[in-house]
Design an enzyme around this catalytic site. Structure first.
Site, PDB file in Angstrom:
ATOM      1  N   GLU A 195      39.169  -4.599  39.800  1.00 29.99           N
ATOM      2  CA  GLU A 195      39.046  -4.495  41.253  1.00 29.99           C
ATOM      3  C   GLU A 195      39.362  -5.868  41.824  1.00 29.99           C
ATOM      4  O   GLU A 195      38.536  -6.773  41.786  1.00 29.99           O
ATOM      5  CB  GLU A 195      37.634  -4.046  41.640  1.00 29.99           C
ATOM      6  N   CYS A 197      36.704  -8.064  50.037  1.00 31.66           N
ATOM      7  CA  CYS A 197      38.002  -7.825  49.397  1.00 31.66           C
ATOM      8  C   CYS A 197      38.869  -6.857  50.194  1.00 31.66           C
ATOM      9  O   CYS A 197      40.102  -6.905  50.098  1.00 31.66           O
ATOM     10  CB  CYS A 197      37.815  -7.302  47.976  1.00 31.66           C
TER      11      CYS A 197
END
Length: 452
Positions: free
Chosen positions: A207, A241
């Protein structure tokens, strides 16, 4: 590290973790531990970077609790044997898939959401029936310490254990052979993890991040758009993110957009002292992010104090792809605004660059929505909102290309930590002799007729 991994492997091989009842029991136990230790966890994250109780619950606990509840509710279904059709060549027979846990898992968490992005993958691993070694980020040292205390004092290390430390400890862990590695963090470190995993052919979930674009069309409801976008951009001081990294706004509404953004920032009253804003994680990052601010392009904000790890919400306008702020992921409270008049040009400019982790488009036009969703590759995103797709535990979450590999949340997380065995089950009945010797022309023609 070697001893810890071997201990977990030995425990996994007892098959204890494979029982669905055991997994549900452990998930309930983790849930109760988190609920009963919320105050301790809140104190730790406030010490690390000033995150308020409200934002900690909103962006950390709520997501983890949702993941646990969904897993407990649906685990029987996820782990059940799944029948599939049997082809004519194998009939009569049964065909089915058996989900099984991969084994010993390593979860490496990041600092920006130290609880959510460490514990949500751990929940998925537990649900799948794996053992878990969790390595939190050393940059949020207080959060790491309190997670180690809560987990290590209440779970056997052979099953679920937190390893604290920095680069040396992470490197030592990556030298071991795991059955799956789950990493959340930067692209450069993701490549290191991927290379370490490759030595043992270990599957990975990465990720990562990237520059997540926003496209705002002239027909969007600007009041709603700006309110949602400003919240998403400056949440956690932009250290997210999937934060909106840069904004393409149609030139016909640029000025109105900028004015509304400025008013929304003022209304939101982003200050460290009122708990409505957080610090940049450390001085090094504060210096990096503040260095992206071009004073000549500041529309709102622009002030910062590196020593205090504070950068006020900033909007840069008149931005282009040559500006420093557009070279890498911002990961801070700076909104870079570009203008456009042709959507196809915007789509091309996004597609010419690495695939983003998220993308957000604001428009009422369904044709434009379908065009953007269909033509641009990205991890996940929203239409007429930003960030909130991560909060839906029923949606898979993950990147694509350089923004990541693999998905999790809900059943996608269970699948990430599982292997699906394909099984063909037959009775001891007489087979057709078509596949056996002798190989005749007649048999060949029958096979061709059946296949074609």
């Amino acid at each position: 590290m070697e001893k810890l991994v071997k201990t977990q492997l030995a425990y996994f091989n007892t098959n204890t973790t494979k029982a669905v009842s055991f997994r549900i029991e452990q998930l309930n136990k983790l849930y109760q531990l988190l609920v009963s230790n919320e105050a301790l966890l809140e104190e730790a994250i406030y010490k690390d970077y000033g995150k308020s109780t409200f934002e900690t619950f909103q962006t950390e606990f709520a997501t983890v609790y949702e993941e646990i509840k969904i897993a407990i509710r649906d685990l029987e279904q996820w782990s059940a044997i799944k029948p599939v059709a049997t082809d004519a060549r194998n009939a009569p027979a049964k065909s089915y898939q058996i989900p099984e846990p991969l084994g010993v898992s390593l979860v490496i968490g990041p600092w920006n959401y130290p609880y959510q992005l460490s514990l949500a993958p751990a929940v998925a691993a537990i649900a799948a029936g794996c053992t878990v070694i969790l390595k939190p980020s050393e940059l949020t040292a207080n959060c790491s310490a309190v997670m180690a205390k809560i987990i290590n004092e209440n779970f056997e290390e052979q099953y679920f254990h937190v390893v604290e430390g920095g680069i040396a400890e992470t490197t030592a862990l990556l030298d071991q052979k795991f059955d799956i590695i789950f990493f959340t963090g930067s692209v450069p470190v993701g490549k290191i993890v991927y290379q370490a995993a490759a030595k043992n052919l270990t599957p990975v979930v990465l990720e990562l991040g990237g520059k997540s674009p926003v496209i705002i069309m002239p027909d969007s409801d600007l009041e709603v758009t700006v309110k949602r976008l400003v919240w998403a951009k400056y949440l956690n001081s932009g250290q997210t993110c999937i934060a909106p990294d840069y904004v393409y706004v149609h030139q016909s509404i640029e000025q109105e957009f900028l004015e509304k953004v400025a008013k929304e920032i003022e209304k939101s009253d982003y200050k460290l002292e009122n708990g409505n804003f957080v610090k940049i994680i450390n001085e090094r990052n504060a210096e990096r992010v503040s260095g992206l601010i071009n004073p000549d392009k500041v529309y709102v904000g622009g002030n910062f104090n590196v020593a205090e790890r504070f950068i006020e919400p900033t909007v840069l306008h008149g931005v282009n792809w040559e500006d420093k702020v557009m070279k890498d992921e911002i990961f801070g409270p700076i909104m870079a605004v570009l203008t456009f008049d042709d959507l196809d040009t915007v789509i091309k400019e996004i597609k010419d660059r690495p695939k983003p982790l998220a993308l957000y488009v604001f428009t009422k036009d369904e044709n434009i929505q379908k065009k953007v969703m269909g033509e641009i590759s990205f991890g996940g995103g929203c239409i007429n909102d930003a960030i909130m797709h991560i909060s839906n535990g029923n949606l898979p979450f993950g990147g694509v290309g350089s923004s990541g590999l693999g998905n999790y949340h809900g059943e996608a997380g269970f699948r990430a930590f599982s292997h699906y065995k394909g099984i063909l089950e037959k009775e001891f009945t007489q087979d057709s002799d078509i596949k056996y010797s002798p190989h005749t022309e007649e048999k060949l023609q029958k096979m061709k007729a059946a296949a074609k």
